[in-house]
Each structure stands twice: as C-alpha cells, then as structure tokens.
Design an enzyme around this catalytic site. Structure first.
Site: not given
Length: 369
Positions: A185, A160, A38, A91
């Site tokens: 992407k 972004d 983690r 977004y």
C-alpha cells in the site's frame, strides 16, 4: 557501496563460507546471517532495518505479502487449543485465516470494543489482534489503552498499522507488542509490489524469523525490497499529498445531499477525531462513505459513472480507486458485518483534488437522475 545512490540489489539465492565452522554458525543464526534467500538477503535486510527504525522497534521481518506477515505472526504466537481475541473490524483475509486455524484447534472471538473483551477473554487466550483505524468503518480505538489491557491480561497485542504507515502512527511506542503492515500500500506507493512486514521486539521477532518465515516460504524478493526502499524515500512527500487530497474529497462528500455519512477520522465530525489527533500525526486517504440508497444497482451505476476513480481492490498508490462491498460481498455476510448496501470505499490518489471532486460530483448527480 561504490558511491551508488541506490542500494545494490543482491540477486543471488545463496551465500558461501570460508569454513565448515563458519557455515555451522551461520545456520544457527540464519535470521541474521546470509545463508539462503529463503532466510534473509542483504537488500531485504536493509529494508527491515529501515522499517524497524521507523516503527521504533528492535527488529522487523519482511514477507512476500501482507498476509504472509499476518499469518506467520499469528501462527508464531498460538498453539492448538489457544484462543485469539479480535477487536473491531479487521482485514477480511485476516478473519479468513483465523477461521482456517480452527481446523488446527485455534479459536477466535470478535468483539466490537474493549468493554466486551473482559467477557470474551478465556484462560487459553493468547493474542489480542486489532486495527486502528479499523477496516472499512475506519473507527479509531485508544491504542495505548488496548495495549495496556492486553499486557495486564498476559496477552500479546498485534496491530495492523497499514492505514497510517509508521509515518503517522507508531503503535510500538504506545505499548503494542507487534505491528504488521502491507507494504503493497502506501509504503510501496506505486502499485508495483506485494509485501508485508512485522516489527517489534527481538524476543518476539527472532523465533518467528527462524520458524514461520522459513517454513511458510513467504520470503520477500530483493527486487520488491528495493522498490519498497525507494517508496520509503518519498513516503513523507506522498503522505502529505494523500492527506491533503483525501481530506478535500472527504469534506466535499460530507456536504453532499446524496451522502449519508463519511467515515474519515480526519474530519471533525468523525466520532474518533479527537482521539486520532492525540495518537496520530496525520491521516491517510483511504476512507468510506455511505450513499443515500438501499439499491445495489444504484451503487453499481455510481461506480460505473466515475472516470478518474478506477474500480479496484487495493489502495495506497498514485491512482485513485473505488470499491463497494455491495458488489463483492453477499448480502447475508454484509448484514452480519453491519455493512450497509450503500457503503463505498475510496482510495484517494495523487491526482488534483478538484479533478476528483468533479468526478464524484458528476457521478452523484447521475445517481439522482
């Protein structure tokens, strides 16, 4: 390791130590020491170092999704009572997350351009968040100017950079404080992983890695990290092909009588083209165009007539994809966003451009029938 051309994938969930003292030291530096999956992992760490270098940042932290990176980044910079400025279209889920933060006393304001920021900034504003090119409209902003304005007013700028990838645009070198990406992407490039990353200075990344990354539980898996590393190896070749095919398709659409406008910053007709040439070294193949129609049914018929463009919500892989807000977003919401009914988004993949152009041409002819 052992001459392997591909880095090994470390699947173990934990790491052990030779002494209690060593364990204690590792726990205090879990953002850099291997303790538990983690926190960090050798395979994920390798990807982080590669991405930090590509973005020209000191450090990077990878997450299990793009929204994991975005939500953790924003959360790390604000507290109850703080305010976030959002510049231009971003977004959709990012806006949804900012609305979610309202119940914790964090507010936000959307502005259309930098000129409006002066009237929207508050004493409690902490962050300026933006994309360039922007979401759906693919407007281009002066990244250095925005970053400079944010720094002048004591704000942390977050951008972004998914559309361009670090290959075509490096916001950190233009003064942006933190850069986020969806690795799902172009960087992944094969529609087979979900991931995100934030890159920037060690001063901003370290507290985020020790708190939000750990507490939100959006850890990236070593298998997805290995896929992203492979994606980086072919990124220059793929992006060159995406650029070539995207511009060819956009040029065809720009000259078609059933198309009102094409929103691709790589076209000379785009309002931000000159600025894009100054701050970007290339163009990806995600863009939008507006059909000459006010009918939602026409938009649906157009999508249904396409054969090589698959209907889907993501982008950046080999396959070409098409999507339209008129089919997924309520009319009242689209009106608020200024999204016309005929807007269609294309993700041009790596199929031959002439095949894709023929596919679009036949669908547009069918729209006229």
């Amino acid at each position: 390791m052992l001459g392997a051309v591909n880095p090994p994938v470390f699947e173990n969930s934990l790491f052990t130590f030779a002494s209690a003292e060593e364990l204690g030291e590792a726990i205090m530096n879990e953002d850099e020491r291997y303790v538990y999956w983690r926190g960090t992992n050798p395979t994920v760490d390798l990807l982080q170092r590669k991405l930090a270098a590509l973005e020209r940042g000191e450090r990077a932290k990878c997450f299990g999704s793009g929204m994991g990176a975005i939500s953790a980044t924003i959360s790390s910079l604000v507290s109850a009572g703080d305010h976030v400025l959002v510049l231009g279209a971003v977004y959709g889920p990012t806006t949804q997350f900012l609305r979610y933060l309202e119940k914790f006393g964090v507010t936000h304001t959307h502005v259309d351009d930098l000129a409006e920021c002066a009237g929207a900034i508050r004493a409690e504003t902490r962050v300026l968040y933006f994309e360039s090119p922007s979401y759906m409209a693919y407007a281009v902003v002066d990244v250095a100017e925005v970053a400079g304005w944010a720094r002048e007013h004591g704000l942390v700028s977050v951008m972004d950079n998914t559309w361009s990838t670090p290959l075509f645009q490096k916001p950190l070198t233009m003064g942006v404080d933190l850069v986020v990406h969806s690795l799902s992407k172009y960087i992944g490039g094969h529609s087979d992983l979900v991931g995100g990353v934030v890159a920037g200075s060690a001063e901003l990344i370290r507290p985020l890695a020790l708190t939000e990354y750990q507490l939100y539980g959006a850890a990236m898996s070593p298998h997805d990290a290995a896929k992203a590393i492979k994606g980086l190896r072919t990124l220059p070749v793929r992006m060159a092909a995406h650029q070539e095919r995207g511009l060819a398709v956009a040029g065809f659409l720009a000259g078609h009588p059933r198309v009102r406008a094409v929103n691709h910053p790589g076209l000379p007709s785009h309002p931000g083209h000159a600025l894009a040439l100054r701050q970007m070294s290339g163009f990806s193949s995600l863009f939008s165009f507006e059909l000459d129609t006010e009918s939602r049914q026409d938009v649906g018929r157009f999508l249904d007539k396409l054969r090589h463009f698959r209907i889907g919500v993501s982008w950046g892989g080999f396959e070409s994809l098409v999507n339209a807000p008129a089919l997924t977003v309520e009319e009242s919401v689209r009106a608020t966003m200024g999204v016309p009914t005929g807007l269609v988004r294309l993700s041009v993949g790596l199929e031959p451009a002439d095949v894709l152009i023929k596919d679009l041409g036949l669908a547009l002819e069918g729209l006229s029938a």
